[in-house]
Design a protein around this motif. Structure first.
Motif: not given
Length: 313
Positions: A224-227, A239-247, A249-256, A307-313
């Motif tokens: 996530l950090a290096t992406s 990113i496709i995740s299958f349990h709440s722990l992973e999701d 982390i991904i959600k928090k990263f994308m929101i940040k 979850r989907i995100a686009k790098k905009i800068i």
């Protein structure tokens, strides 16, 4: 190496490929090759000048990848934490149009009893994604203190019976060391009541041990950090995740990285600089879950979240 013929059905396949918005001349990364489900679909959309780099730590997957004869595809046996190093060596930092990550364990891994991932098929309790690295789960359980085992089962499995399970694991190992999956399942079934329609009682414990043995959370955080450095402007992260722990982390990263940054007043930078620096890095799309039809055809997809995100800068 044992050949497994069980069909693996990629979850949210069409949705995740569509989210990448593949360019014919683009360069992409499939960070979890698995058994090539996403890779094959990406290749169908790539033009002659396109390129796809695929990675997997599982040697079985790497062995399977050799069946795909394709000059636009390069497959490597690497963990997430090694992908940035690879991208640096290949000089493709900031040149990737899209990254796809499927965090699910494959049907091939589950059905192969010798891998030790399954609580329904009996086999040696191994659980390593790469059997050539680290120690198998049964050895870890034999050499780890009860408190640590309980912590891992609680943290990565969110199992409320973690202390009782850890206690019984340690007691059993004193009598006759646990080595097979069904031996561990037997212990768990004595502790957790079976309820019709609920998950198998061993689900959370097996998940927790597997995550710890393979350091899956650390590896996820790494990619996530290096992406953000690997992707080019307007590059897609799916990113496709299958349990709440992973999701989480991904959600928090994308929101940040999807938020506008706030700067204190009277900073020694001008308004133009503040405007540029405060811009969010990611544009976040609405999460996608499997349709009722997909869940009906593939029950293992029921907990999946894309979850989907686009790098905009």
């Amino acid at each position: 190496m044992t050949t497994i013929k069980t069909l693996h059905i990629p979850v949210l396949l069409n949705e995740s490929i569509q989210a990448l918005q593949i360019k014919e001349d683009g360069t992409y990364i499939d960070a979890t090759f698995g058994y090539g489900g996403h890779t094959k679909q990406i290749l169908k959309k790539l033009g002659k000048t396109g390129m796809l780099y695929a990675f997997d730590r599982d040697p079985y997957s790497i062995d399977y990848s050799k069946k795909i004869k394709e000059t636009r595809l390069k497959v490597y046996q690497k963990k997430f934490s090694k992908i940035y190093e690879f991208a640096t060596q290949k000089k493709i930092i900031g040149k990737i149009d899209g990254i796809i990550i499927d965090l699910g364990i494959s049907n091939m891994q589950i059905k192969n009893a010798s891998r030790g991932f399954s609580f329904t098929n009996n086999g040696i309790l191994d659980m390593r994604m790469n059997p050539q690295e680290g120690i198998p789960a049964y050895k870890w359980l034999l050499t780890t203190k009860e408190k640590k085992i309980a912590e891992i089962i609680k943290k990565f499995g969110e199992e409320k019976y973690s202390k009782k399970i850890a206690y019984q694991i340690v007691q059993q190992n004193k009598i006759k060391p646990i080595k097979y999956t069904h031996e561990l399942v037997k212990i768990i079934k004595k502790i957790i009541p079976i309820k019709i329609g609920n998950k198998h009682p061993a689900t959370r414990t097996f998940q927790a041990i597997r995550i710890y043995i393979n350091q899956e959370i650390t590896e996820l955080k790494s990619i996530l950090a290096t992406s953000l450095k690997i992707l080019k402007k307007n590059g897609k992260l799916t990113i496709i995740s299958f349990h709440s722990l992973e999701d989480r982390i991904i959600k928090k990263f994308m929101i940040k990285f999807g938020k506008t940054k706030q700067f204190p007043k009277n900073m020694p930078i001008n308004e133009t600089q503040i405007k540029f620096l405060s811009k969010p890095i990611l544009s976040i799309k609405k999460k996608i879950k499997p349709s009722f039809k997909e869940i009906l055809n593939n029950p293992s997809s029921r907990s999946a979240i894309l979850r989907i995100a686009k790098k905009i800068i």
